[in-house]
Motif scaffolding. Structure first.
Motif, PDB file in Angstrom:
ATOM      1  N   GLU A  83       0.810  -1.220   0.000  1.00  0.00           N
ATOM      2  CA  GLU A  83       0.000   0.000   0.000  1.00  0.00           C
ATOM      3  C   GLU A  83       0.844   1.272   0.000  1.00  0.00           C
ATOM      4  OE1 GLU A  83      -2.558  -0.248   3.354  1.00  0.00           O
ATOM      5  OE2 GLU A  83      -3.832  -1.830   2.503  1.00  0.00           O
ATOM      6  N   ASN A  84       1.900   1.309   0.777  1.00  0.00           N
ATOM      7  CA  ASN A  84       2.705   2.525   0.910  1.00  0.00           C
ATOM      8  C   ASN A  84       4.162   2.248   0.563  1.00  0.00           C
ATOM      9  OD1 ASN A  84       0.558   4.274   2.068  1.00  0.00           O
ATOM     10  ND2 ASN A  84       0.639   2.779   3.745  1.00  0.00           N
ATOM     11  N   PRO A  85       4.443   2.059  -0.702  1.00  0.00           N
ATOM     12  CA  PRO A  85       5.816   1.723  -1.097  1.00  0.00           C
ATOM     13  C   PRO A  85       6.745   2.933  -0.998  1.00  0.00           C
ATOM     14  CG  PRO A  85       4.463   2.040  -3.044  1.00  0.00           C
ATOM     15  CD  PRO A  85       3.530   2.121  -1.859  1.00  0.00           C
ATOM     16  N   LYS A  86       7.980   2.674  -0.652  1.00  0.00           N
ATOM     17  CA  LYS A  86       8.987   3.727  -0.627  1.00  0.00           C
ATOM     18  C   LYS A  86       9.677   3.865  -1.982  1.00  0.00           C
ATOM     19  CE  LYS A  86       9.920   3.237   4.328  1.00  0.00           C
ATOM     20  NZ  LYS A  86      10.936   2.952   5.380  1.00  0.00           N
ATOM     21  N   ILE A  87       9.492   2.876  -2.813  1.00  0.00           N
ATOM     22  CA  ILE A  87      10.100   2.878  -4.149  1.00  0.00           C
ATOM     23  C   ILE A  87       9.074   3.370  -5.163  1.00  0.00           C
ATOM     24  CG2 ILE A  87      11.096   1.439  -5.965  1.00  0.00           C
ATOM     25  CD1 ILE A  87      12.113  -0.414  -3.757  1.00  0.00           C
ATOM     26  N   LYS A  88       9.460   4.365  -5.942  1.00  0.00           N
ATOM     27  CA  LYS A  88       8.560   4.942  -6.940  1.00  0.00           C
ATOM     28  C   LYS A  88       8.419   3.994  -8.133  1.00  0.00           C
ATOM     29  CE  LYS A  88       8.031   8.836 -10.128  1.00  0.00           C
ATOM     30  NZ  LYS A  88       8.669  10.064 -10.674  1.00  0.00           N
ATOM     31  N   SER A  89       7.204   3.875  -8.638  1.00  0.00           N
ATOM     32  CA  SER A  89       6.972   3.083  -9.842  1.00  0.00           C
ATOM     33  C   SER A  89       5.922   3.761 -10.706  1.00  0.00           C
ATOM     34  CB  SER A  89       6.521   1.661  -9.489  1.00  0.00           C
ATOM     35  OG  SER A  89       5.275   1.677  -8.838  1.00  0.00           O
ATOM     36  N   ILE A  90       5.960   3.432 -11.979  1.00  0.00           N
ATOM     37  CA  ILE A  90       4.979   3.933 -12.944  1.00  0.00           C
ATOM     38  C   ILE A  90       4.301   2.730 -13.582  1.00  0.00           C
ATOM     39  CG2 ILE A  90       4.656   5.118 -15.149  1.00  0.00           C
ATOM     40  CD1 ILE A  90       6.993   6.923 -14.439  1.00  0.00           C
ATOM     41  N   SER A  91       2.984   2.736 -13.605  1.00  0.00           N
ATOM     42  CA  SER A  91       2.227   1.665 -14.238  1.00  0.00           C
ATOM     43  C   SER A  91       1.096   2.274 -15.053  1.00  0.00           C
ATOM     44  CB  SER A  91       1.662   0.704 -13.186  1.00  0.00           C
ATOM     45  OG  SER A  91       0.927  -0.338 -13.805  1.00  0.00           O
ATOM     46  N   LYS A  92       0.987   1.863 -16.304  1.00  0.00           N
ATOM     47  CA  LYS A  92      -0.023   2.421 -17.200  1.00  0.00           C
ATOM     48  C   LYS A  92      -0.788   1.313 -17.909  1.00  0.00           C
ATOM     49  CE  LYS A  92       2.395   6.780 -18.147  1.00  0.00           C
ATOM     50  NZ  LYS A  92       2.854   7.717 -19.210  1.00  0.00           N
ATOM     51  N   MET A  93      -1.940   1.674 -18.425  1.00  0.00           N
ATOM     52  CA  MET A  93      -2.730   0.737 -19.209  1.00  0.00           C
ATOM     53  C   MET A  93      -1.960   0.345 -20.472  1.00  0.00           C
ATOM     54  SD  MET A  93      -5.954   0.597 -17.765  1.00  0.00           S
ATOM     55  CE  MET A  93      -7.176   0.387 -19.062  1.00  0.00           C
ATOM     56  N   LEU A  94      -2.250  -0.833 -20.973  1.00  0.00           N
ATOM     57  CA  LEU A  94      -1.617  -1.278 -22.208  1.00  0.00           C
ATOM     58  C   LEU A  94      -1.996  -0.376 -23.382  1.00  0.00           C
ATOM     59  CD1 LEU A  94       0.187  -3.833 -22.431  1.00  0.00           C
ATOM     60  CD2 LEU A  94      -1.719  -4.945 -23.602  1.00  0.00           C
ATOM     61  N   ASN A  95      -3.199   0.192 -23.320  1.00  0.00           N
ATOM     62  CA  ASN A  95      -3.709   1.019 -24.413  1.00  0.00           C
ATOM     63  C   ASN A  95      -3.657   2.507 -24.093  1.00  0.00           C
ATOM     64  OD1 ASN A  95      -5.653   1.014 -22.417  1.00  0.00           O
ATOM     65  ND2 ASN A  95      -7.390   0.779 -23.813  1.00  0.00           N
ATOM     66  N   CYS A  96      -2.732   2.911 -23.217  1.00  0.00           N
ATOM     67  CA  CYS A  96      -2.719   4.298 -22.733  1.00  0.00           C
ATOM     68  C   CYS A  96      -2.356   5.308 -23.822  1.00  0.00           C
ATOM     69  CB  CYS A  96      -1.777   4.439 -21.538  1.00  0.00           C
ATOM     70  SG  CYS A  96      -0.032   4.235 -21.955  1.00  0.00           S
TER      71      CYS A  96
END
Length: 388
Positions: A83-96
């Motif tokens: 829920e509260n990660p210290k590591i930044k990540s980016i996640s997007k839709m396949l069709n973004c």
């Protein structure tokens, strides 16, 4: 005269599937420098520098053009682990965006690759990684499961122009609605289990193709962990002993492959696209940590009679051989009785003195390593003995 239908295409001892999980529109910035570095990308970096896809093709599969890959891809915003990660990540839709769609589409359009379905979000995060719930465990009814799958299938179709043929349960975790949800949503095949964990089943059936559901969805087993030589190649314990016995231990471990080959069972090698996770733990297996292990596996298989294929190619051949009958007309001809809709090639073996087959369309098929790969069609096949 006898005509034998080969279990696998080209009379291979085993089909070889290289299955890579979580090719997704995701980047986990583990070192926090704001740039994509090796081991951080799941697919977000596409085929650019430091991307996992480029590493897979140019390093892992360098000089291994025969190997095919079935990727398992979450089509929505793939969640992290906590829920509260210290590591930044980016996640997007396949069709973004169009660039993303074009990258994933270009992979699926290649005859060497296939993108299969792996849910939408992959699951739901928890306070710790132990609280993570996999996607097919979340559904509280069959209707809920079917609706979510159909939502994901439409995203897949928008990107690839067709619905997915196959897929895999996230984390191999299921509930009472899971199998029926797959059976009801038009899939040709599915990966249901980590089959080496199913010790109560006969391995001769556990590691082979089966079906499930009213629609006879093909169940492809998962049989080899890509990291399975790491304990010998990079030992944490008994390092000196393992170093001294390294070659012997490797040969003993490769007996897992020998068993599958000897019994004409499925060899499906399981991997992940990247080790990076937003909880700081390392995802295993992964193509970076398992580079040497994978190399040993593929080098060992080079001397074997195997068939490299995708999941869909595998089940299409199985469907073909299960839905035809060969009718011998006389000592010089036969026909193929088609019981259900099939297409493609069928591998057959005839007496040793037969060197050629003339197909109904006039094409001459030459024997190759003891078998014939003939195109299925209606009409009479002529048997040619000797040198034509």
């Amino acid at each position: 005269m006898e005509i034998e239908i080969c279990k696998w295409y080209d009379d291979a001892d085993s089909p070889i599937l290289f299955m890579v999980d979580d090719l997704a529109n995701v980047w986990v910035d583990t070192n926090g420098n704001g740039q994509v570095d090796l081991e951080e990308d799941w697919g977000y970096a596409k085929n650019n520098e430091n991307s996992s896809f480029r590493f897979l093709i140019s390093v892992i599969l360098k000089d291994k053009q025969e190997v095919k890959i079935t990727f398992f891809t979450p089509v929505g915003i793939r969640v992290g682990m906590i829920e509260n990660p210290k590591i930044k990540s980016i996640s997007k839709m396949l069709n973004c965006d169009e660039e993303s769609k074009e990258f994933f589409r270009s992979i699926n359009d290649s005859s060497r690759f296939e993108i299969a379905y792996h849910g939408t979000t992959h699951g739901r995060v928890g306070k710790t990684n132990l609280d993570f719930i996999q996607e097919w465990e979340l559904y509280n009814s069959l209707e809920e499961a079917v609706n979510k799958i159909n939502y994901g299938r439409e995203i897949y179709k928008e990107v690839f122009g067709e619905y997915p043929k196959g897929g895999k349960y996230c984390g191999y975790e299921i509930n009472e609605f899971s199998d029926e949800s797959i059976d009801n949503t038009g899939f040709l095949w599915w990966c249901r289990y980590w089959n080496r964990g199913k010790t109560n089943e006969n391995p001769l059936t556990n590691f082979d193709i089966k079906t499930f559901g009213k629609n006879n969805v093909y169940d492809i087993p998962s049989t080899i962990d890509g990291s399975f030589l790491n304990g010998i190649l990079h030992p944490n314990k008994h390092k000196l002993l393992k170093k001294l016995l390294r070659d012997l231990l490797i040969r003993l471990k490769l007996h897992q492959l020998d068993f599958l080959l000897k019994n004409k069972l499925v060899i499906s090698i399981q991997e992940h696209m990247a080790p990076s996770r937003d909880d700081g733990r390392r995802q295993s297996p992964n193509i970076f940590d398992d580079k040497e292990s994978l190399n040993y596996i593929f080098e060992y298989l080079k001397s074997k009679r195997v068939w490299y294929c995708t999941g869909s190619e595998l089940v299409e051949y199985v469907h073909t051989r299960q839905n035809i009958n060969i009718i011998i007309l006389d000592q010089d001809s036969f026909k193929i009785d088609i019981l259900n809709k099939v297409n493609g090639l069928l591998s057959i073996k005839l007496p040793n003195d037969v060197n050629f087959i003339k197909s109904p369309n006039g094409i001459i098929v030459k024997k190759n390593d003891g078998c014939f790969n003939v195109e299925i069609m209606r009409g009479k096949y002529l048997i040619i003995r000797g040198n034509r």
